[in-house]
Design an enzyme around this catalytic site. Structure first.
Site, mmCIF file in Angstrom:
data_model
loop_
_atom_site.group_PDB
_atom_site.id
_atom_site.type_symbol
_atom_site.label_atom_id
_atom_site.label_comp_id
_atom_site.label_asym_id
_atom_site.label_seq_id
_atom_site.Cartn_x
_atom_site.Cartn_y
_atom_site.Cartn_z
ATOM 1 C CE1 TYR A 1 -3.714 2.498 0.831
ATOM 2 C CE2 TYR A 1 -2.020 3.547 2.158
ATOM 3 C CZ TYR A 1 -3.240 3.592 1.536
ATOM 4 O OH TYR A 1 -4.000 4.732 1.614
ATOM 5 C CD1 TRP B 1 -1.597 7.586 -0.476
ATOM 6 C CD2 TRP B 1 -1.627 9.543 -1.594
ATOM 7 N NE1 TRP B 1 -2.837 8.153 -0.304
ATOM 8 C CE2 TRP B 1 -2.875 9.366 -0.970
ATOM 9 C CE3 TRP B 1 -1.411 10.697 -2.334
ATOM 10 C CZ2 TRP B 1 -3.916 10.299 -1.080
ATOM 11 C CZ3 TRP B 1 -2.443 11.618 -2.432
ATOM 12 C CH2 TRP B 1 -3.681 11.420 -1.815
#
Ligand SMILES: Nc1nc2c(c(=O)[nH]1)N[C@H]1C(S)=C(S)[C@@H](COP(=O)(O)OP(=O)(O)OC[C@H]3O[C@@H](n4cnc5c(=O)[nH]c(N)nc54)[C@H](O)[C@@H]3O)O[C@H]1N2
Ligand SMILES: Nc1nc2c(c(=O)[nH]1)N[C@H]1C(S)=C(S)[C@@H](COP(=O)(O)OP(=O)(O)OC[C@H]3O[C@@H](n4cnc5c(=O)[nH]c(N)nc54)[C@H](O)[C@@H]3O)O[C@H]1N2
Ligand SMILES: [Mo]
Length: 768
Positions: free
Chosen positions: A105, A107
């Site tokens: 996970y 950004w």
């Protein structure tokens, strides 16, 4: 014109080739401060990963004790790729693909092609798949709950949020749980060409709306908006909402016609609120005792809400807390009781200002992304269960109505994320992180996660490669030019996975026989086809590349949340079992979970100020930093300038500072049963007396001081709780934690995270 883009904005590239500069777009009304730290962080020699590196103790004896302070051996790319491919092959052959965790996970960076996780997944799918993660750290509760109660995915719900332009002139009362702040509105996942949230808020205020900021921090709404500030105890919003709801019932202000026509299950919720169900009346006085807000203030506010056109807005952060389902659900229920859902300016919002595009009056286009292929492994975890996964192979847990089992993970591959920033209870994650046999990380910088990897690949920053910024909720498409040469021996994620794919004999399948330029062209052609279907003609690739930016001719599109459904609930029923907004879910009730019932309820959080044992501890809230994107650019000049003696600021009320006998600039020790961290005091009267606020993102830097493990930098996740919001969503509960604070009287320990780890090279390495 030459451009580049990041999650925090789009820039024109100016300056000389050897001394480039980035200038925010002239038409961006409020460029982000984050961008000012970008070039500095990218060129920060002290923290860039320059060459493929392998943890010495792992290389020599397959040591798993990943402490974050280990020595690394720099290897040539080919050798490091051989090692990584060998490990992947070994794990696939001996344990199977489900033993690879590729959830990874994070950004990463803006740009369609060089999206780190897509590249990883495309590669792993070609070699048989991997255990994945689902949902986000941002709004996992919303992702799981909203489909059951509104029939919309969280993504669709965000797309359909009532447009800012319809709040202007229509909203009379804007009630912001968790504020609506320019701080978080700096950012949009996958890039933005503008920042207009504060301008919209200004216009809404000018048009007559009164704004109420319900948050432990005054700064969660800009001062210019003259907002009233109500600061309940953190994590008690559900009780406050129930107190407001009860006043509506008592005063006969509930819109029962609306509830009858558009909702399901109101009698269950009403019985709970009036105390018929459990003997406790959820009155304003009851709410006052829990929230610390005066009961008369609650009564007046409820009456004002019923008298005016009211928008109830929740920041995403409200549900990143224990039992985060409850305020989200109760906020929607409260809006339904007012009966203003579906009106211009009234109703319910979730995430206004939490990122830039929420509420932007734009018609979203479903742009293409890098095809990832099919994952042959079915196993998955809710994203925030990563430490449980590593600590408890074979263990079971509930998620969204199912009971799932944690697979036995032997190899973790992380790219484009920083779990040693993002995850809660980092000391527990550090323990869990010693379990896998092999950890591989791709990153730009020596983050705390990279320092806990066995094999580290140095990745280019977006400034060192070409890409395309396209975002479904932005009006422009941007060609991202290459601004700098790759630093050190950095390669992009695509080249890294191509190198691994070659070693598995699947290089052509991975690349589709295209290079970077070929992929950019293909993505553009696919985009052109999508645009064409929506009546928009894109220029050809070369023209786009030359111009650098294409502005959609038709971006405008206003929506009202639940608009169609309210206009005609028979023709446009919601995709819920009842076809209506579910204030009671028979399905959820049938799960009989101890921590999420069939309707909204007040449940005490795991830790809170009203707990019997709270003592004089403070509630720690830890939202997003104004200076950086999570952990990204924490090593840049903008983030560093806000630190005090290099430590992360912790905001305290003057009365609290006086009680603790500390003043501005003092170093303090924050501690609880999970960990200890240093912070530097900032004093402000814009915070509740019993709350401490510390931004997330300071790179975790634990160190033993006199026998105690202390994060000497100030990452709040040293102190947060690693537990699911409930057995329904398993979302993270970053905003739920109590801490003790005391003055730090010992000498200030050095940081280690601001410099290269101990590096050496093998004798035959060409890079000696
Ligand atoms: N206490 C607390 N904790 C929180 C939160 C909170 O409110 N409070 N918020 C949570 C939320 S909402 C989120 S979304 C998470 C965010 O957590 P993350 O998304 O994990 O945080 P980032 O720092 O953005 O991590 C991205 C990483 O990718 C790297 N990177 C960037 N571009 C590239 C690339 O092209 N390739 C590769 N290989 N790497 C790249 C960056 O250097 C960085 O290390 O944090 C969560 N954690
Ligand atoms: N500058 C910057 N902007 C960002 C990001 C970033 O890293 N940097 N990250 C982006 C990401 S990934 C996300 S998910 C969003 C998150 O956006 P949000 O979730 O909106 O942001 P937060 O800062 O976590 O929380 C908002 C505020 O809620 C308040 N709050 C905390 N607990 C409570 C509570 O119990 N009750 C009430 N009423 N208020 C509470 C806190 O004061 C906090 O400042 O931000 C995005 N924007
Ligand atoms: Mo997030």
């Amino acid at each position: 014109m030459r451009y580049t883009a990041a999650h925090w904005g789009t820039y024109t590239v100016t300056g000389k080739a050897d001394a480039p500069d980035l200038t925010p777009l002239a038409d961006d009304p409020q460029p982000s401060v984050i961008g000012r730290g970008w070039l500095g962080a990218v060129r920060d020699e002290a923290t860039r990963i320059r060459r493929p590196s392998v943890r010495r103790a792992w290389l020599e004896k397959r040591d798993r004790n990943r402490s974050g302070r280990d020595s690394f051996v720099e290897l040539p790319w080919d050798e490091a790729l051989d090692l990584a491919a060998g490990e992947l092959r070994r794990v696939v052959d001996t344990h199977g693909n489900r033993s690879i965790f590729g959830g990874s996970y994070g950004w990463a960076s803006a740009g369609r092609f060089h999206h780190a996780q897509s590249q990883l997944r495309r590669f792993l799918n070609l070699i048989g798949g991997y255990t994945r993660s689902v949902d986000t750290y941002s709004h996992a509760v919303g992702e799981v709950l909203l489909p059951h109660i509104t029939g919309m995915s969280n993504g669709l719900f965000q797309d359909r949020m009532t447009s800012w332009s319809l709040l202007e002139g229509n909203t009379e009362l804007l009630l912001c749980f968790g504020g609506i702040s320019g701080r978080t509105a700096q950012v949009m996942s996958s890039g933005t060409t503008g920042h207009e949230v504060e301008s919209w808020l200004g216009r809404i205020h000018q048009a007559g709306a009164r704004i109420v900021n319900i948050s432990p921090r005054r700064a969660d709404v800009s001062e210019a908006l003259e907002a009233e500030w109500i600061a309940p105890r953190p994590n008690t919003d559900t009780a406050l909402m129930m107190g407001l709801a009860h006043v509506l019932i008592e005063d006969g202000l509930v819109n029962r016609a609306f509830l009858d026509r558009y909702t399901h299950g109101w009698p269950h919720l009403e019985a709970y609120l009036t105390g018929k169900a459990d003997g406790t009346v959820k009155s304003a006085d009851w709410a006052a005792a829990i929230t610390g807000i005066d009961a008369n203030r609650i009564r007046d506010l409820a009456r004002e809400m019923a008298a005016r056109r009211t928008m109830i807005s929740l920041a995403w952060g409200i549900q990143r807390a224990d039992h985060g389902e409850q305020p989200l659900w109760m906020g929607l229920a409260l809006a339904a009781m007012l009966g203003q859902i579906g009106s211009k300016g009234g109703g319910f919002g979730f995430g206004y200002g939490s990122t830039t595009p929420v509420g932007r009056p734009i018609r979203p286009l479903p742009w293409p992304s890098l095809p990832q292929g099919r994952n042959a492994v079915a196993d998955h975890i809710p994203v925030a269960r990563i430490a449980d996964l590593l600590l408890d192979p074979g263990g079971s847990f509930t998620y969204n109505g199912e009971t799932l089992v944690y697979p036995d993970i032997r190899l973790v591959y992380w790219t484009g994320g920083n779990p040693f920033h993002a995850h809660q209870d980092l000391n527990r994650l550090a323990e869990a992180w010693t379990r896998p046999e092999t950890v591989i990380v791709n990153d730009i910088w020596w983050t705390p996660t990279a320092r806990r990897a066995d094999i580290v690949f140095p990745i280019t920053s977006p400034l060192e490669r070409e890409d395309i910024m396209i975002n479904r909720r932005d009006g422009s498409l941007v060609f991202m030019d290459k601004v700098l040469p790759p630093q050190g021996e950095a390669r992009d994620d695509h080249a890294t996975f191509r190198g691994l794919a070659e070693r598995f004999g699947v290089a052509d399948a991975f690349t589709d026989c295209l290079d970077e330029a070929g992929w950019l062209k293909r993505l553009w052609q696919d985009s052109a086809a999508v645009a064409e279907r929506h009546g928009v003609t894109l220029p050809d690739f070369d023209a786009f590349r030359d111009a650098g930016r294409f502005d959609r001719p038709d971006p405008a599109g206003e929506v009202i949340q639940f608009g169609d459904f309210i206009a005609d609930p028979e023709a446009f029923p919601l995709d819920t079992p009842s076809g209506r907004i579910e204030l009671y879910s028979d399905w959820l009730a049938s799960l009989a979970l101890p921590d999420c019932s069939g309707h909204p309820v007040w449940i005490e959080p795991a830790e809170w100020l009203g707990a019997a044992d709270a003592g004089d501890r403070l509630h720690l809230t830890s939202g997003q930093s104004i200076t950086r994107l999570h952990g990204q650019l924490d090593n840049g000049p903008v983030a560093r300038a806000t630190k005090i003696d290099g430590r992360e600021p912790v905001y305290l009320h003057p009365a609290t500072a006086a009680r603790l006998e500390v003043s501005a600039g003092d170093i303090v020790l924050l501690s609880n049963a999970r960990g200890k961290a240093l912070g530097a005091v900032v004093v402000t009267d814009g915070i509740r007396e019993d709350v401490a606020w510390m931004a997330t993102g300071a790179w975790y830097d634990p160190r033993e001081v006199d026998g105690e493990l202390i994060d000497v930098h100030g990452n709040p996740n040293t102190l947060t709780i690693d537990k699911g919001a409930s057995g329904l969503s398993q979302g993270n509960i970053a905003h739920t934690a109590l801490v003790s604070i005391e003055r730090w009287t010992k000498p200030l320990p050095d940081l280690s995270i601001d410099r290269q780890p101990d590096l050496s090279t093998t004798p035959h390495s060409p890079s000696v």
